[in-house]
Scaffold this motif. Structure first.
Motif, PDB file in Angstrom:
ATOM      1  N   THR A  77       4.867  24.767  -4.492  1.00 28.52           N
ATOM      2  CA  THR A  77       5.094  23.877  -5.514  1.00 28.52           C
ATOM      3  C   THR A  77       6.572  23.656  -5.500  1.00 28.52           C
ATOM      4  OG1 THR A  77       5.323  25.470  -7.245  1.00 28.52           O
ATOM      5  CG2 THR A  77       3.224  24.651  -6.905  1.00 28.52           C
ATOM      6  N   GLY A  78       7.479  24.103  -4.998  1.00 28.24           N
ATOM      7  CA  GLY A  78       8.824  23.789  -4.795  1.00 28.24           C
ATOM      8  C   GLY A  78       8.976  22.501  -4.186  1.00 28.24           C
ATOM      9  N   HIS A  79       7.900  22.287  -3.330  1.00 26.19           N
ATOM     10  CA  HIS A  79       8.300  20.804  -2.696  1.00 26.19           C
ATOM     11  C   HIS A  79       7.894  19.492  -3.545  1.00 26.19           C
ATOM     12  CE1 HIS A  79       9.223  23.208   0.848  1.00 26.19           C
ATOM     13  NE2 HIS A  79       8.377  23.653   0.944  1.00 26.19           N
ATOM     14  N   LEU A  80       7.043  19.999  -4.845  1.00 22.41           N
ATOM     15  CA  LEU A  80       6.823  18.828  -5.504  1.00 22.41           C
ATOM     16  C   LEU A  80       7.838  18.202  -6.521  1.00 22.41           C
ATOM     17  CD1 LEU A  80       3.258  20.374  -6.576  1.00 22.41           C
ATOM     18  CD2 LEU A  80       3.647  18.832  -4.581  1.00 22.41           C
ATOM     19  N   ALA A  81       8.615  19.069  -6.915  1.00 19.91           N
ATOM     20  CA  ALA A  81       9.575  18.500  -7.721  1.00 19.91           C
ATOM     21  C   ALA A  81      10.926  17.812  -7.346  1.00 19.91           C
ATOM     22  CB  ALA A  81      10.089  19.834  -8.804  1.00 19.91           C
ATOM     23  N   ASP A  82      11.095  16.737  -7.962  1.00 20.58           N
ATOM     24  CA  ASP A  82      12.258  15.848  -7.765  1.00 20.58           C
ATOM     25  C   ASP A  82      13.472  16.453  -8.660  1.00 20.58           C
ATOM     26  OD1 ASP A  82      11.703  14.641 -10.125  1.00 20.58           O
ATOM     27  OD2 ASP A  82      10.804  12.972  -9.034  1.00 20.58           O
ATOM     28  N   ASP A  83      14.480  15.736  -8.554  1.00 19.05           N
ATOM     29  CA  ASP A  83      15.628  16.322  -9.245  1.00 19.05           C
ATOM     30  C   ASP A  83      15.573  16.467 -10.810  1.00 19.05           C
ATOM     31  OD1 ASP A  83      17.099  16.584  -7.036  1.00 19.05           O
ATOM     32  OD2 ASP A  83      18.038  14.747  -7.075  1.00 19.05           O
ATOM     33  N   HIS A  84      14.890  15.525 -11.366  1.00 17.62           N
ATOM     34  CA  HIS A  84      14.591  15.458 -12.899  1.00 17.62           C
ATOM     35  C   HIS A  84      13.264  16.163 -13.312  1.00 17.62           C
ATOM     36  CE1 HIS A  84      11.608  12.280 -11.503  1.00 17.62           C
ATOM     37  NE2 HIS A  84      10.935  12.661 -12.572  1.00 17.62           N
ATOM     38  N   GLN A  85      12.669  16.911 -12.313  1.00 16.75           N
ATOM     39  CA  GLN A  85      11.421  17.728 -12.578  1.00 16.75           C
ATOM     40  C   GLN A  85      11.884  19.244 -12.613  1.00 16.75           C
ATOM     41  OE1 GLN A  85       8.826  15.841 -10.055  1.00 16.75           O
ATOM     42  NE2 GLN A  85       7.509  15.174 -11.783  1.00 16.75           N
ATOM     43  N   ARG A  86      12.985  19.650 -12.176  1.00 14.87           N
ATOM     44  CA  ARG A  86      13.408  21.100 -11.642  1.00 14.87           C
ATOM     45  C   ARG A  86      13.570  22.071 -13.004  1.00 14.87           C
ATOM     46  NH1 ARG A  86      13.597  21.224  -6.326  1.00 14.87           N
ATOM     47  NH2 ARG A  86      13.843  19.598  -5.167  1.00 14.87           N
ATOM     48  N   GLY A  87      13.329  21.516 -14.148  1.00 17.65           N
ATOM     49  CA  GLY A  87      13.485  22.405 -15.467  1.00 17.65           C
ATOM     50  C   GLY A  87      12.395  22.863 -16.038  1.00 17.65           C
ATOM     51  N   GLY A  88      11.332  22.666 -15.144  1.00 16.06           N
ATOM     52  CA  GLY A  88      10.017  23.395 -15.494  1.00 16.06           C
ATOM     53  C   GLY A  88       9.952  24.920 -15.246  1.00 16.06           C
ATOM     54  N   TYR A  89       8.790  25.414 -15.515  1.00 16.10           N
ATOM     55  CA  TYR A  89       8.345  26.682 -15.372  1.00 16.10           C
ATOM     56  C   TYR A  89       8.004  27.132 -14.282  1.00 16.10           C
ATOM     57  CZ  TYR A  89       8.681  27.095 -20.358  1.00 16.10           C
ATOM     58  OH  TYR A  89       9.107  27.440 -21.724  1.00 16.10           O
ATOM     59  N   ALA A  90       7.821  26.397 -13.291  1.00 18.27           N
ATOM     60  CA  ALA A  90       7.500  26.836 -11.792  1.00 18.27           C
ATOM     61  C   ALA A  90       8.265  27.950 -11.130  1.00 18.27           C
ATOM     62  CB  ALA A  90       7.388  25.500 -10.910  1.00 18.27           C
ATOM     63  N   SER A  91       9.371  27.756 -11.244  1.00 15.33           N
ATOM     64  CA  SER A  91      10.327  28.725 -10.578  1.00 15.33           C
ATOM     65  C   SER A  91      10.158  29.956 -11.522  1.00 15.33           C
ATOM     66  CB  SER A  91      11.832  28.497 -10.783  1.00 15.33           C
ATOM     67  OG  SER A  91      12.289  28.189 -12.128  1.00 15.33           O
ATOM     68  N   VAL A  92       9.973  29.997 -12.932  1.00 17.03           N
ATOM     69  CA  VAL A  92       9.581  31.203 -13.397  1.00 17.03           C
ATOM     70  C   VAL A  92       8.346  32.012 -13.488  1.00 17.03           C
ATOM     71  CG1 VAL A  92       9.199  32.127 -15.947  1.00 17.03           C
ATOM     72  CG2 VAL A  92      10.723  30.224 -15.685  1.00 17.03           C
ATOM     73  N   ASP A 143       0.771  -1.085  -0.079  1.00 19.75           N
ATOM     74  CA  ASP A 143      -0.023   0.070  -0.151  1.00 19.75           C
ATOM     75  C   ASP A 143       0.924   1.377  -0.008  1.00 19.75           C
ATOM     76  OD1 ASP A 143      -2.319  -1.440   0.113  1.00 19.75           O
ATOM     77  OD2 ASP A 143      -2.706  -1.254   2.362  1.00 19.75           O
ATOM     78  N   ILE A 144       1.896   1.210   0.797  1.00 23.25           N
ATOM     79  CA  ILE A 144       2.945   2.378   0.905  1.00 23.25           C
ATOM     80  C   ILE A 144       3.423   2.611  -0.597  1.00 23.25           C
ATOM     81  CG2 ILE A 144       5.121   3.222   1.873  1.00 23.25           C
ATOM     82  CD1 ILE A 144       4.189   1.902   4.477  1.00 23.25           C
ATOM     83  N   VAL A 145       3.771   1.676  -1.381  1.00 28.07           N
ATOM     84  CA  VAL A 145       4.800   1.591  -2.582  1.00 28.07           C
ATOM     85  C   VAL A 145       3.342   2.310  -3.577  1.00 28.07           C
ATOM     86  CG1 VAL A 145       5.372   0.360  -4.397  1.00 28.07           C
ATOM     87  CG2 VAL A 145       6.224  -0.076  -2.004  1.00 28.07           C
ATOM     88  N   ARG A 146       2.096   1.819  -3.473  1.00 28.38           N
ATOM     89  CA  ARG A 146       1.089   2.374  -4.423  1.00 28.38           C
ATOM     90  C   ARG A 146       0.959   3.842  -4.019  1.00 28.38           C
ATOM     91  NH1 ARG A 146      -3.848   3.295  -3.317  1.00 28.38           N
ATOM     92  NH2 ARG A 146      -3.698   2.054  -1.049  1.00 28.38           N
ATOM     93  N   LEU A 147       0.881   4.074  -2.780  1.00 29.42           N
ATOM     94  CA  LEU A 147       0.625   5.512  -2.492  1.00 29.42           C
ATOM     95  C   LEU A 147       1.851   6.316  -2.886  1.00 29.42           C
ATOM     96  CD1 LEU A 147      -0.958   4.767   1.045  1.00 29.42           C
ATOM     97  CD2 LEU A 147      -1.995   5.807  -0.971  1.00 29.42           C
ATOM     98  N   GLU A 148       2.701   5.908  -2.525  1.00 25.60           N
ATOM     99  CA  GLU A 148       4.083   6.855  -3.233  1.00 25.60           C
ATOM    100  C   GLU A 148       4.181   7.034  -4.677  1.00 25.60           C
ATOM    101  OE1 GLU A 148       7.605   4.577  -1.438  1.00 25.60           O
ATOM    102  OE2 GLU A 148       7.294   5.807   0.282  1.00 25.60           O
ATOM    103  N   ASP A 149       3.728   5.899  -5.313  1.00 25.09           N
ATOM    104  CA  ASP A 149       3.643   6.290  -6.704  1.00 25.09           C
ATOM    105  C   ASP A 149       2.583   7.021  -7.158  1.00 25.09           C
ATOM    106  OD1 ASP A 149       4.201   5.092  -9.475  1.00 25.09           O
ATOM    107  OD2 ASP A 149       2.362   4.392  -9.309  1.00 25.09           O
ATOM    108  N   SER A 150       1.467   6.866  -6.565  1.00 20.61           N
ATOM    109  CA  SER A 150       0.363   7.878  -6.842  1.00 20.61           C
ATOM    110  C   SER A 150       0.879   9.405  -6.481  1.00 20.61           C
ATOM    111  CB  SER A 150      -0.811   7.153  -6.061  1.00 20.61           C
ATOM    112  OG  SER A 150      -2.110   8.198  -6.226  1.00 20.61           O
ATOM    113  N   ILE A 151       1.192   9.339  -5.363  1.00 20.80           N
ATOM    114  CA  ILE A 151       1.553  10.581  -5.147  1.00 20.80           C
ATOM    115  C   ILE A 151       2.808  11.528  -5.924  1.00 20.80           C
ATOM    116  CG2 ILE A 151       3.063  12.175  -3.325  1.00 20.80           C
ATOM    117  CD1 ILE A 151       1.738  10.358  -1.016  1.00 20.80           C
ATOM    118  N   SER A 152       3.493  10.568  -6.382  1.00 19.17           N
ATOM    119  CA  SER A 152       4.731  10.836  -7.569  1.00 19.17           C
ATOM    120  C   SER A 152       4.008  11.446  -8.804  1.00 19.17           C
ATOM    121  CB  SER A 152       5.611   9.909  -7.711  1.00 19.17           C
ATOM    122  OG  SER A 152       6.534  10.347  -8.774  1.00 19.17           O
TER     123      SER A 152
END
Length: 224
Positions: free
Chosen positions: A191-206, A81-90
């Motif tokens: 939203t800064g807490h939502l991004a992991d390392d491979h997602q930090r190239g988006g427009y959220a910071s802009v 369940d934890i794995v499923r929830l973590e995947d869903s949250i991601s």
């Protein structure tokens, strides 16, 4: 907003009338789902920790094998369940960031560009109105244009009503725009807490920078 920012948004982005409202509803629904999944994850992890301690105790005490197996099965189920929830949250976090990149950012660029054009047009209109008022000041020098007392009073009252209505509407426009930008600025900071390392190239910071500049510009305006 720079010309480069407008070009980056692309001409095919969803900036039609009503699209911004739909995007905000999508973001709200995603956040509601994210909150639900994170709450469930918190409860599941707490239950997992409790069951794991119980399993460890049962195994060390050489307890009834049936009870041990039942507890172990429960722990394994909670792990799944934890794995499923973590995947869903991601996935939800990714969908929120995707909405920011593909919809919210270009919409805000279009909105702020439109507002700048609105302010420019309003300024130009006020310049014309100022010129007209200056010309009207000289009408009393020409007897042929002299209005009757009743006509002058009626025209003045009508003008006062229209100016008061415009002023109140303008104050509401600034008030609601300030509230919107402040709320958006507070939200986008999270939203800064939502991004992991491979997602930090988006427009959220802009978007954060855009909202900060927008809010600063509105906050420097006089209240009246």
């Amino acid at each position: 907003v720079t010309k480069e920012a407008v070009e980056l948004s692309g001409s095919s982005e969803p900036c039609k009338v009503g699209a911004h409202c739909i995007t905000l509803k999508k973001l709200y629904a995603a956040e509601q789902k994210l909150y639900k999944e994170m709450k469930e994850e918190e409860i599941t992890k707490s239950e997992y920790a409790r069951k794991s301690c119980l399993l460890e105790k049962q195994e060390s005490d050489y307890n009834d094998w049936t009870k041990v197996q039942k507890t172990r099965s429960s722990v394994e189920s909670l792990e799944a369940d934890i794995v499923r929830l973590e995947d869903s949250i991601s996935r939800i976090c990714s969908s929120i960031l995707e909405l920011i990149d593909e919809e919210l950012y270009p919409q805000l660029v279009a909105l702020t560009s439109g507002l700048m054009q609105m302010w420019k047009t309003m300024y130009e209109s006020h310049q014309v109105q100022s010129y007209i008022f200056q010309r009207l000041d000289h009408l009393h020098d020409n007897p042929s244009t002299e209005l009757s007392t009743d006509s002058r009073r009626q025209a003045t009252a009508q003008l006062e009503t229209e100016v008061t209505y415009w002023y109140n509407s303008f104050c509401k426009l600034i008030k609601y725009q300030r509230e919107y930008v402040r709320t958006l600025s507070r939200w986008i900071q999270l939203t800064g807490h939502l991004a992991d390392d491979h997602q930090r190239g988006g427009y959220a910071s802009v978007v954060r920078s855009l909202c900060e500049a927008w809010q600063l510009a509105l906050d420097t305006l006089p209240d009246k």
